[in-house]
Design an enzyme around this catalytic site. Structure first.
Site, PDB file in Angstrom:
ATOM      1  N   GLU A   1       1.058  -1.155  -0.066  1.00  0.00           N
ATOM      2  CA  GLU A   1      -0.006  -0.045  -0.123  1.00  0.00           C
ATOM      3  C   GLU A   1       0.822   1.131  -0.088  1.00  0.00           C
ATOM      4  O   GLU A   1       1.709   1.338   0.596  1.00  0.00           O
ATOM      5  CB  GLU A   1      -0.963   0.015   1.203  1.00  0.00           C
ATOM      6  CG  GLU A   1      -1.767   1.188   1.150  1.00  0.00           C
ATOM      7  CD  GLU A   1      -2.872   1.135   2.722  1.00  0.00           C
ATOM      8  OE1 GLU A   1      -3.491  -0.155   2.473  1.00  0.00           O
ATOM      9  OE2 GLU A   1      -2.868   1.834   3.279  1.00  0.00           O
TER      10      GLU A   1
ATOM     11  N   HIS B   1      -8.008   3.543  -3.126  1.00  0.00           N
ATOM     12  CA  HIS B   1      -8.984   3.494  -1.986  1.00  0.00           C
ATOM     13  C   HIS B   1     -10.070   4.800  -2.323  1.00  0.00           C
ATOM     14  O   HIS B   1      -9.611   5.847  -3.064  1.00  0.00           O
ATOM     15  CB  HIS B   1      -8.231   3.918  -0.530  1.00  0.00           C
ATOM     16  CG  HIS B   1      -7.384   2.950  -0.186  1.00  0.00           C
ATOM     17  ND1 HIS B   1      -6.596   2.989   1.171  1.00  0.00           N
ATOM     18  CD2 HIS B   1      -7.253   1.667  -0.766  1.00  0.00           C
ATOM     19  CE1 HIS B   1      -5.978   1.707   1.220  1.00  0.00           C
ATOM     20  NE2 HIS B   1      -5.978   1.076   0.182  1.00  0.00           N
TER      21      HIS B   1
ATOM     22  N   ARG C   1     -14.524   4.812   5.431  1.00  0.00           N
ATOM     23  CA  ARG C   1     -15.271   6.075   5.744  1.00  0.00           C
ATOM     24  C   ARG C   1     -14.190   7.280   5.597  1.00  0.00           C
ATOM     25  O   ARG C   1     -14.601   8.551   5.250  1.00  0.00           O
ATOM     26  CB  ARG C   1     -15.730   5.861   7.109  1.00  0.00           C
ATOM     27  CG  ARG C   1     -16.478   6.992   7.665  1.00  0.00           C
ATOM     28  CD  ARG C   1     -16.657   7.118   8.909  1.00  0.00           C
ATOM     29  NE  ARG C   1     -15.606   7.322   9.952  1.00  0.00           N
ATOM     30  CZ  ARG C   1     -15.291   7.355  10.969  1.00  0.00           C
ATOM     31  NH1 ARG C   1     -16.456   7.158  11.869  1.00  0.00           N
ATOM     32  NH2 ARG C   1     -14.183   7.698  11.769  1.00  0.00           N
TER      33      ARG C   1
ATOM     34  N   LYS D   1     -21.083  -4.753   6.278  1.00  0.00           N
ATOM     35  CA  LYS D   1     -20.605  -4.467   5.113  1.00  0.00           C
ATOM     36  C   LYS D   1     -20.394  -5.553   4.296  1.00  0.00           C
ATOM     37  O   LYS D   1     -20.641  -5.363   3.006  1.00  0.00           O
ATOM     38  CB  LYS D   1     -19.134  -3.780   5.497  1.00  0.00           C
ATOM     39  CG  LYS D   1     -19.084  -2.260   6.217  1.00  0.00           C
ATOM     40  CD  LYS D   1     -17.673  -1.705   6.213  1.00  0.00           C
ATOM     41  CE  LYS D   1     -16.969  -2.244   7.274  1.00  0.00           C
ATOM     42  NZ  LYS D   1     -15.848  -1.202   7.405  1.00  0.00           N
TER      43      LYS D   1
END
Ligand code: FAD
Length: 317
Positions: A18, A94, A124, A199
């Protein structure tokens, strides 16, 4: 290809990385310099974080201070496309709720779809700097599940404008975040897990966890997920400690605990190089245990440092 397809086809544990977009004004070369050495382990996908805007205060010539809203690390979508082009890997940009209206999110998803990007990690986002709790943007989403529902709707061909006819469905594979040590706002792990299950029930295809240093926390989390019927792949997030101030910074920022053995070893280390080495050895042992446990993928948070991660993955291959 989708993250879940990579996982389904893999014969061994995968490695993914990442990265953060560079600060505004820096070139993409800094990303390539970071990633080039890591490409020898053939990561099937690379995540690119998204950063919300923040308010900075500029001092004017007249002495007054003026607030300005800026995005310090723009470029997630562009970097995702550049990585696919340069390395022929899949990119996982993302997407966050914070700072985005539904319309802006829809437009970003259209861009990603046109670029041939098939994966997104929906989040979020944290509260904006200076805010005590997360505040959604006007016309924006409050929770990751709301953003996920929007992506799912687009995957069914339903856009925000009801009057659009014959809209093409997108085909995104959707990842979400999970927290082995609980999300810091959740009253307890059970509540947090129930929201995670929601989710998954809403369509999340896989989970990537917050970084952790105690594998037992991950094993317990995974077991609890399975017990409540979460069946999607769970990818552990790994971050090697590399400097002494990580001892405070990581728990403070990510709301995680560091095992005593690890913090003792860091405290005893006599030089920056020795600290770095403790971090590498801890991660190698952590990863080896996770691999023998059968995790589908190890997801490394690079946070702009990769020489230690390079040493770790070489040790594991
Ligand atoms: P949510 O799933 O929305 O959960 C947030 C909190 O609300 C939790 O406490 C949850 O229990 C609770 N909750 C969830 N649904 C509901 C509901 N319906 N009603 C009431 N409570 C609810 N941040 C960035 O800004 N950019 C990034 O690129 C980024 N990448 C990340 C990658 C990973 C793998 C991880 C683990 C985190 C990342 N983050 C990133 C940080 C993340 O945005 C924060 O941890 C954020 O505070 C929570 O995001 P979430 O998607 O888990 O939120």
């Amino acid at each position: 290809m989708k993250v879940t397809e990579h996982i389904a086809r893999a014969k061994e544990t995968l490695f993914s990385f990442e990265i953060l977009p560079p600060l505004k004004g820096e070139t993409i070369q800094s990303i390539y310099d970071t990633l080039d050495p890591l490409m020898e382990v053939n990561p099937p996908f690379i995540d690119v974080t998204y950063h919300r805007e923040e308010v900075v205060y500029k001092r004017l010539k007249n002495g007054l201070v003026e607030p300005k809203t800026i995005r310090k690390r723009p470029g997630t979508v562009g970097i995702a496309a550049a990585l696919m082009n340069r390395y022929h890997v899949d990119a996982v940009p993302h997407l966050i709720c914070g700072g985005f209206s539904k319309e802006e999110t829809e437009n970003a998803l259209i861009d990603l779809d046109f670029l041939g990007i098939e994966n997104v990690l929906v989040l979020r986002g944290d509260p904006a700097k200076g805010e005590k709790k997360f505040m959604p943007s006007p016309q924006g989403h409050h929770y990751a599940i709301d953003l996920l529902n929007q992506v799912e709707e687009m995957n069914r061909g339903k856009y925000l404008d009801d009057e659009l006819e014959n809209s093409s469905p997108t085909n995104f594979c959707i990842g979400v975040a999970g927290y082995p040590e609980k999300h810091f706002e959740a009253p307890n792990l059970k509540t947090d897990l129930n929201y995670l299950k929601a989710k998954v029930d809403a369509g999340a295809d896989y989970i990537v966890t917050q970084l952790f240093f105690d594998n037992q926390a991950f094993f317990d989390f995974e077991k609890s997920c399975r017990e409540i019927g979460i069946e999607v792949p769970i990818i552990p997030g790994i971050k090697p400690i590399s400097v002494k101030n990580h001892l405070n910074l990581l728990p403070n920022f990510f709301h995680i605990d560091l095992p005593e053995d690890l913090s003792d070893a860091i405290m005893k280390a006599k030089s920056p190089e020795a600290i770095r080495q403790v971090g590498i050895e801890w991660s190698v042992n952590q990863c080896k245990e996770l691999m023998s446990h059968g995790v589908p993928c190890l997801h490394f948070y690079t946070m702009g440092r990769t020489s230690n991660i390079h040493e770790i993955v070489k040790e594991l291959t």
